[in-house]
Design a protein around this motif. Structure first.
Motif, short mmCIF file in Angstrom:
data_model
loop_
_atom_site.label_atom_id
_atom_site.label_comp_id
_atom_site.label_asym_id
_atom_site.label_seq_id
_atom_site.Cartn_x
_atom_site.Cartn_y
_atom_site.Cartn_z
N TYR A 185 0.84 -1.20 0.00
CA TYR A 185 0.00 0.00 0.00
C TYR A 185 0.87 1.24 0.00
CZ TYR A 185 -3.81 3.01 1.83
OH TYR A 185 -4.76 3.99 2.02
N GLU A 186 1.97 1.16 0.74
CA GLU A 186 2.88 2.30 0.87
C GLU A 186 3.62 2.58 -0.43
OE1 GLU A 186 1.55 0.78 4.58
OE2 GLU A 186 2.75 -0.30 3.08
N GLU A 187 3.99 1.53 -1.16
CA GLU A 187 4.63 1.72 -2.47
C GLU A 187 3.68 2.43 -3.43
OE1 GLU A 187 7.30 -1.71 -4.02
OE2 GLU A 187 5.88 -2.64 -2.60
N LEU A 188 2.42 2.05 -3.41
CA LEU A 188 1.43 2.70 -4.27
C LEU A 188 1.33 4.18 -3.96
CD1 LEU A 188 -1.40 0.00 -4.28
CD2 LEU A 188 -0.28 0.92 -6.32
N HIS A 189 1.38 4.52 -2.68
CA HIS A 189 1.33 5.93 -2.28
C HIS A 189 2.60 6.67 -2.67
CE1 HIS A 189 -2.18 7.27 0.02
NE2 HIS A 189 -2.36 6.00 0.37
N LYS A 190 3.72 6.04 -2.44
CA LYS A 190 5.01 6.70 -2.61
C LYS A 190 5.29 7.06 -4.07
CE LYS A 190 9.76 6.29 -0.95
NZ LYS A 190 10.72 5.39 -0.23
N LYS A 250 -9.54 7.96 5.48
CA LYS A 250 -8.41 8.86 5.22
C LYS A 250 -7.55 8.40 4.05
CE LYS A 250 -7.70 10.77 9.88
NZ LYS A 250 -6.71 10.95 10.98
N GLY A 251 -7.26 7.12 3.99
CA GLY A 251 -6.45 6.60 2.90
C GLY A 251 -5.03 7.11 2.89
N ILE A 252 -4.40 7.22 4.06
CA ILE A 252 -3.05 7.76 4.14
C ILE A 252 -2.10 6.73 4.77
CG2 ILE A 252 -3.90 10.12 4.30
CD1 ILE A 252 -3.32 10.04 7.31
N VAL A 253 -0.83 7.06 4.75
CA VAL A 253 0.19 6.25 5.39
C VAL A 253 0.63 6.95 6.67
CG1 VAL A 253 2.51 5.26 5.18
CG2 VAL A 253 1.01 5.37 3.17
N GLY A 254 0.64 6.21 7.78
CA GLY A 254 1.13 6.76 9.04
C GLY A 254 0.07 7.28 9.99
N ASP A 255 -1.21 6.99 9.70
CA ASP A 255 -2.28 7.45 10.60
C ASP A 255 -2.17 6.81 11.98
OD1 ASP A 255 -4.67 8.96 11.12
OD2 ASP A 255 -5.83 7.11 10.90
N TRP A 256 -1.46 5.68 12.07
CA TRP A 256 -1.29 4.99 13.35
C TRP A 256 -0.66 5.89 14.40
CZ3 TRP A 256 3.61 4.59 15.32
CH2 TRP A 256 4.69 4.74 14.43
N ARG A 257 0.14 6.86 13.98
CA ARG A 257 0.82 7.74 14.93
C ARG A 257 -0.15 8.61 15.71
NH1 ARG A 257 5.03 10.70 11.16
NH2 ARG A 257 3.08 10.86 10.00
N GLU A 258 -1.36 8.78 15.16
CA GLU A 258 -2.39 9.56 15.85
C GLU A 258 -3.21 8.72 16.81
OE1 GLU A 258 -2.64 12.86 15.38
OE2 GLU A 258 -0.91 12.71 14.02
N HIS A 259 -2.94 7.42 16.86
CA HIS A 259 -3.79 6.53 17.64
C HIS A 259 -3.03 5.67 18.66
CE1 HIS A 259 -6.29 7.53 14.15
NE2 HIS A 259 -7.33 7.25 14.90
N LEU A 260 -1.85 5.21 18.32
CA LEU A 260 -1.10 4.35 19.24
C LEU A 260 -0.33 5.20 20.26
CD1 LEU A 260 -1.63 2.32 16.83
CD2 LEU A 260 0.53 1.24 17.50
N THR A 261 -0.48 4.85 21.53
CA THR A 261 0.33 5.49 22.56
C THR A 261 1.76 4.94 22.47
OG1 THR A 261 -0.12 3.76 24.20
CG2 THR A 261 -1.70 5.60 24.07
N GLU A 262 2.68 5.57 23.18
CA GLU A 262 4.06 5.08 23.18
C GLU A 262 4.13 3.64 23.69
OE1 GLU A 262 6.95 7.51 25.10
OE2 GLU A 262 6.32 9.35 24.08
N GLU A 263 3.35 3.36 24.71
CA GLU A 263 3.33 2.00 25.26
C GLU A 263 2.76 1.01 24.26
OE1 GLU A 263 1.56 -0.41 29.17
OE2 GLU A 263 1.14 1.71 28.90
N GLN A 264 1.67 1.38 23.60
CA GLN A 264 1.06 0.49 22.60
C GLN A 264 2.01 0.27 21.43
OE1 GLN A 264 -2.50 2.73 21.85
NE2 GLN A 264 -3.76 1.47 23.23
#
Length: 288
Positions: A185-190, A250-264
């Motif tokens: 998915y990331e290659e398609l975006h890049k 959203k259809g983006i790469v890296g949205d996880w950074r808005e959701h996962l805590t440092e511990e997660q």
């Protein structure tokens, strides 16, 4: 029949009964692929809809008429869904078939066929986030009280469609046995244009620059998200509640950074290293 609270199980994997029956799962395993078939295989929320749209546009030479007039589940139906036999079209061009099946259920049949396989993988942190929101809007999937609860189940492979880790590794190992185009998915975006050209070469579909321009334009997220043949707004709110979350969110790469805590995130990295230690796959976690 809605079967909203029914769960089907195959090979230890739970699937929503709203879309699957014991008969449809059996039919999928016995299906005879033929030369010319194009099979899109993904773990859920990994770019399935995007690839369905791209292939539609490739085979229409960039003309958006079919993509804007026929629902994507009819253009590229899911092999294991109960309606598959009724909507699979026999006509001009290849049969485009979609599946979320793991390799152990589908690879044997594909190995003895001349079908072409397209596998899309997406980094699992973004998959987890997207899958969580899909659970919120899809009434045929189990409810989770929080993202934290869902994330734990995801890491343990105790979600619908099974383990992401097993799915991706299983299909990646089949590259040597199948006529497979593997992409992330990331290659398609890049670099979408480069990815599109590689895909067209794999399919044996040479394209002019103008046609590539049209394909690129009509498969952009903003365009697709407004296309009712793609964004699932044709489906009843009783089945997919877009007030809870949009299917195309959203259809983006890296949205996880808005959701996962440092511990997660640390726990996720630990599990990823453990489960992927026997695999040389590498993922792009952010495009920044």
């Amino acid at each position: 029949m809605d079967r909203m609270d029914v769960t089907e199980t195959i090979a230890g994997i739970q699937l929503p009964g709203h879309l699957h029956t014991a008969q449809s799962l059996q039919y999928a395993q016995e299906f005879k692929f033929r030369e010319g078939d194009i099979v899109i295989i993904t773990y859920p929320k990994s770019g399935t809809t995007w690839m369905q749209e791209i292939l539609t546009l490739i085979y229409s030479k960039g003309d958006p008429e079919v993509a804007t007039s026929v629902p994507n589940w009819e253009r590229a139906p899911w092999l294991e869904h109960m309606y598959f036999k009724d909507v699979l079209k026999e006509g001009e061009g290849p049969r485009i078939i979609t599946s979320h099946f793991p390799s152990e259920l589908l690879a044997p049949a594909l190995q003895i066929s001349k079908a072409k396989v397209i596998y899309i993988a997406r980094n699992p942190k973004d998959v987890a986030v997207s899958f969580y929101y899909f659970h919120k809007m899809a009434k045929f999937l189990p409810n989770f009280d929080s993202f934290s609860e869902f994330l734990q189940s995801f890491l343990e492979g105790k979600v619908s469609y099974g383990s992401w880790f097993q799915h991706v590794k299983g299909w990646h190992e089949q590259k040597k046995n199948l006529d497979m185009f593997y992409i992330t998915y990331e290659e398609l975006h890049k670099d979408f244009r480069r990815s599109l050209k590689k895909l067209c070469r794999f399919l044996g579909c040479p394209m002019y620059s103008r046609e590539l321009d049209e394909i690129e334009n009509h498969s952009r997220f903003p365009v697709m998200s407004q296309n009712c043949m793609v964004n699932y707004t044709l489906i009843s709110q009783d089945i997919m509640d877009h007030d809870q979350s949009k299917f195309m969110r959203k259809g983006i790469v890296g949205d996880w950074r808005e959701h996962l805590t440092e511990e997660q995130n640390a726990e996720f990295d630990k599990v990823f290293q453990e489960k992927m230690s026997d695999c040389d796959l590498r993922f792009i976690w952010s495009l920044e």
